[in-house]
Design a protein around this motif. Structure first.
Motif, PDB file in Angstrom:
ATOM      1  N   VAL A  46      10.152 -14.964 -17.129  1.00  0.00           N
ATOM      2  CA  VAL A  46       9.604 -14.813 -15.769  1.00  0.00           C
ATOM      3  C   VAL A  46       9.492 -13.329 -15.426  1.00  0.00           C
ATOM      4  O   VAL A  46      10.235 -12.493 -15.935  1.00  0.00           O
ATOM      5  CB  VAL A  46      10.460 -15.513 -14.677  1.00  0.00           C
ATOM      6  CG1 VAL A  46      10.467 -17.009 -14.853  1.00  0.00           C
ATOM      7  CG2 VAL A  46      11.850 -14.933 -14.616  1.00  0.00           C
ATOM      8  N   LYS A  47       8.533 -13.049 -14.543  1.00  0.00           N
ATOM      9  CA  LYS A  47       8.315 -11.660 -14.122  1.00  0.00           C
ATOM     10  C   LYS A  47       8.998 -11.446 -12.780  1.00  0.00           C
ATOM     11  O   LYS A  47       8.856 -12.282 -11.877  1.00  0.00           O
ATOM     12  CB  LYS A  47       6.816 -11.412 -13.935  1.00  0.00           C
ATOM     13  CG  LYS A  47       6.177 -10.660 -15.094  1.00  0.00           C
ATOM     14  CD  LYS A  47       4.711 -10.439 -14.862  1.00  0.00           C
ATOM     15  CE  LYS A  47       4.463  -9.359 -13.807  1.00  0.00           C
ATOM     16  NZ  LYS A  47       3.044  -9.181 -13.518  1.00  0.00           N
ATOM     17  N   PRO A  48       9.717 -10.336 -12.598  1.00  0.00           N
ATOM     18  CA  PRO A  48      10.339 -10.086 -11.297  1.00  0.00           C
ATOM     19  C   PRO A  48       9.288 -10.053 -10.175  1.00  0.00           C
ATOM     20  O   PRO A  48       8.150  -9.639 -10.385  1.00  0.00           O
ATOM     21  CB  PRO A  48      10.984  -8.710 -11.458  1.00  0.00           C
ATOM     22  CG  PRO A  48      11.127  -8.508 -12.920  1.00  0.00           C
ATOM     23  CD  PRO A  48      10.002  -9.268 -13.566  1.00  0.00           C
ATOM     24  N   THR A  49       9.699 -10.526  -9.003  1.00  0.00           N
ATOM     25  CA  THR A  49       8.861 -10.448  -7.804  1.00  0.00           C
ATOM     26  C   THR A  49       9.232  -9.170  -7.069  1.00  0.00           C
ATOM     27  O   THR A  49      10.415  -8.922  -6.812  1.00  0.00           O
ATOM     28  CB  THR A  49       9.146 -11.660  -6.885  1.00  0.00           C
ATOM     29  OG1 THR A  49       8.843 -12.855  -7.601  1.00  0.00           O
ATOM     30  CG2 THR A  49       8.301 -11.602  -5.616  1.00  0.00           C
ATOM     31  N   VAL A  50       8.208  -8.373  -6.722  1.00  0.00           N
ATOM     32  CA  VAL A  50       8.471  -7.118  -6.005  1.00  0.00           C
ATOM     33  C   VAL A  50       7.794  -7.167  -4.643  1.00  0.00           C
ATOM     34  O   VAL A  50       6.583  -7.388  -4.547  1.00  0.00           O
ATOM     35  CB  VAL A  50       7.930  -5.904  -6.790  1.00  0.00           C
ATOM     36  CG1 VAL A  50       8.153  -4.616  -6.007  1.00  0.00           C
ATOM     37  CG2 VAL A  50       8.596  -5.809  -8.157  1.00  0.00           C
ATOM     38  N   PHE A  51       8.603  -6.964  -3.607  1.00  0.00           N
ATOM     39  CA  PHE A  51       8.074  -6.938  -2.238  1.00  0.00           C
ATOM     40  C   PHE A  51       8.511  -5.643  -1.569  1.00  0.00           C
ATOM     41  O   PHE A  51       9.646  -5.217  -1.727  1.00  0.00           O
ATOM     42  CB  PHE A  51       8.615  -8.138  -1.446  1.00  0.00           C
ATOM     43  CG  PHE A  51       8.323  -8.048   0.032  1.00  0.00           C
ATOM     44  CD1 PHE A  51       7.020  -8.064   0.494  1.00  0.00           C
ATOM     45  CD2 PHE A  51       9.355  -7.920   0.953  1.00  0.00           C
ATOM     46  CE1 PHE A  51       6.746  -7.963   1.856  1.00  0.00           C
ATOM     47  CE2 PHE A  51       9.092  -7.822   2.309  1.00  0.00           C
ATOM     48  CZ  PHE A  51       7.781  -7.838   2.768  1.00  0.00           C
ATOM     49  N   MET A  52       7.585  -5.025  -0.814  1.00  0.00           N
ATOM     50  CA  MET A  52       7.927  -3.783  -0.108  1.00  0.00           C
ATOM     51  C   MET A  52       7.212  -3.739   1.234  1.00  0.00           C
ATOM     52  O   MET A  52       6.048  -4.146   1.340  1.00  0.00           O
ATOM     53  CB  MET A  52       7.493  -2.581  -0.938  1.00  0.00           C
ATOM     54  CG  MET A  52       7.938  -1.251  -0.360  1.00  0.00           C
ATOM     55  SD  MET A  52       7.299   0.146  -1.312  1.00  0.00           S
ATOM     56  CE  MET A  52       8.162  -0.027  -2.860  1.00  0.00           C
ATOM     57  N   MET A  53       7.938  -3.261   2.253  1.00  0.00           N
ATOM     58  CA  MET A  53       7.307  -3.040   3.562  1.00  0.00           C
ATOM     59  C   MET A  53       7.883  -1.772   4.164  1.00  0.00           C
ATOM     60  O   MET A  53       8.926  -1.273   3.736  1.00  0.00           O
ATOM     61  CB  MET A  53       7.538  -4.232   4.497  1.00  0.00           C
ATOM     62  CG  MET A  53       8.985  -4.496   4.820  1.00  0.00           C
ATOM     63  SD  MET A  53       9.152  -5.955   5.883  1.00  0.00           S
ATOM     64  CE  MET A  53      10.916  -6.244   5.769  1.00  0.00           C
ATOM     65  N   CYS A  54       7.188  -1.253   5.170  1.00  0.00           N
ATOM     66  CA  CYS A  54       7.669  -0.060   5.869  1.00  0.00           C
ATOM     67  C   CYS A  54       7.738  -0.398   7.361  1.00  0.00           C
ATOM     68  O   CYS A  54       6.778  -0.920   7.918  1.00  0.00           O
ATOM     69  CB  CYS A  54       6.703   1.091   5.616  1.00  0.00           C
ATOM     70  SG  CYS A  54       7.304   2.660   6.225  1.00  0.00           S
ATOM     71  N   ASN A  55       8.884  -0.140   7.969  1.00  0.00           N
ATOM     72  CA  ASN A  55       9.062  -0.442   9.393  1.00  0.00           C
ATOM     73  C   ASN A  55       9.495   0.819  10.125  1.00  0.00           C
ATOM     74  O   ASN A  55      10.070   1.731   9.519  1.00  0.00           O
ATOM     75  CB  ASN A  55      10.155  -1.500   9.589  1.00  0.00           C
ATOM     76  CG  ASN A  55       9.760  -2.843   8.999  1.00  0.00           C
ATOM     77  OD1 ASN A  55       8.601  -3.233   9.028  1.00  0.00           O
ATOM     78  ND2 ASN A  55      10.716  -3.530   8.426  1.00  0.00           N
TER      79      ASN A  55
END
Ligand code: PDD
Length: 285
Positions: free
Chosen positions: A109-118
């Motif tokens: 499986v491939k890692p899931t990458v999530f990013m946001m800026c607040n």
């Protein structure tokens, strides 16, 4: 610059409402992932390398492959940032979505990458100080991993909130470990003390900066154990984190800390931190 409502998910920037992950993602099913929070001042990623060191360590301990190089991580972050305000980058890496729910690692499986800026929400009336309660640190013993599995921390923070407190001070076998989402400092007999790094605390980047500033400005300091009894004799208590910076505590378990007013050393250290943040951003790092 991408509009602030955009986030990064698995290689693409997209509006947050379109950013979805599989219900089979192990982050969703197991909390099987790690995260980082990096403050951004005037568009500059504060202590980027220290945060990436910690990310790499969390990934290694969680045995998740790091999908990107440091330069790639930085390149992903930059378009999300609005340099006109104080913000923070939040990003997480989960082990990815598998076909079946199975505790053991899935193959391929491939890692899931999530990013946001607040935006960093300013803490109202920080200079007046906050209340804290001490609670039993009933979390696991791998607190040095910045894991997304935060149920333990959440329950302890909620206990603080329901007692009209801003944060909980976690105590394991009579000794202070950290806050539910922060590190703890105390001034005892004129010495600034914070518990040493171990697997029972997250090694905070703000904590490191405070110790460096103490060292550079001849403020007596130590990394040492603090019993709850000793904490109750402290002339000052602070919380430290990337999003709340240094937060002075004026009441612990319903009793005033010293005279119940924000202490002198907090003002000194807060001024040093603000100056350091500005010079760091101006240095263009
Ligand atoms: N948390 N300890 C814990 C348990 C934390 O969650 C945090 C920060 C810290 C302080 O680390 P730093 O100085 O690097 O922010 C210590 C972040 C802000 C969060 O979970 O949102």
């Amino acid at each position: 610059m991408i509009k602030s409502k955009q986030v990064f998910l698995n290689g693409a920037y997209l509006p947050v409402e379109n950013a979805t992950v599989s219900v089979m993602d192990r982050g969703f099913l197991f909390g099987d992932g790690i995260y980082e929070v990096i403050p951004v001042y005037c568009g500059s990623l504060f202590r980027f390398d220290a945060h990436l060191d910690r990310l790499e360590n969390s990934l290694k301990l969680a045995r998740i492959d790091n999908p990107y190089s440091r330069d790639e991580w930085r390149d992903i972050m930059l378009p999300l940032i609005d340099a006109t305000k104080d913000q923070y980058i939040y990003f997480q890496v989960t082990r990815g979505a598998a076909e079946k729910r199975d505790h053991a690692f899935p193959a391929g499986v491939k890692p899931t990458v999530f990013m946001m800026c607040n935006d960093i929400a300013p803490f109202d009336d920080k200079e007046l100080g906050v209340k804290a309660i001490s609670v039993d640190d009933n979390r696991w013993s791998l607190c040095n991993i910045k894991a997304i599995t935060l149920l333990g921390n959440i329950l302890l923070r909620q206990q603080a909130v329901e007692n009209d407190c801003a944060e909980a001070i976690l105590v394991r076998e009579g000794y202070v470990t950290e806050g539910s989402a922060s590190n703890v400092f105390a001034v005892i007999d004129g010495v600034l003390i914070t518990p040493p790094k171990s697997n029972f605390i997250l090694a905070g980047i703000t904590r490191d900066v405070i110790l460096e500033l103490a060292d550079a400005h001849n403020i007596p300091y130590a990394q040492d154990i603090i019993s709850l009894d000793a904490l109750k004799t402290a002339s000052e208590i602070w919380f430290a984190s990337s999003t709340r910076e240094i937060l002075p505590v004026i009441e612990l378990d319903g009793l005033p800390v010293a005279n119940g007013k924000v202490g002198r050393l907090w003002h000194t250290m807060n001024d040093l931190l603000q100056a350091y943040k500005s010079s760091y951003a101006a240095s263009g790092k």
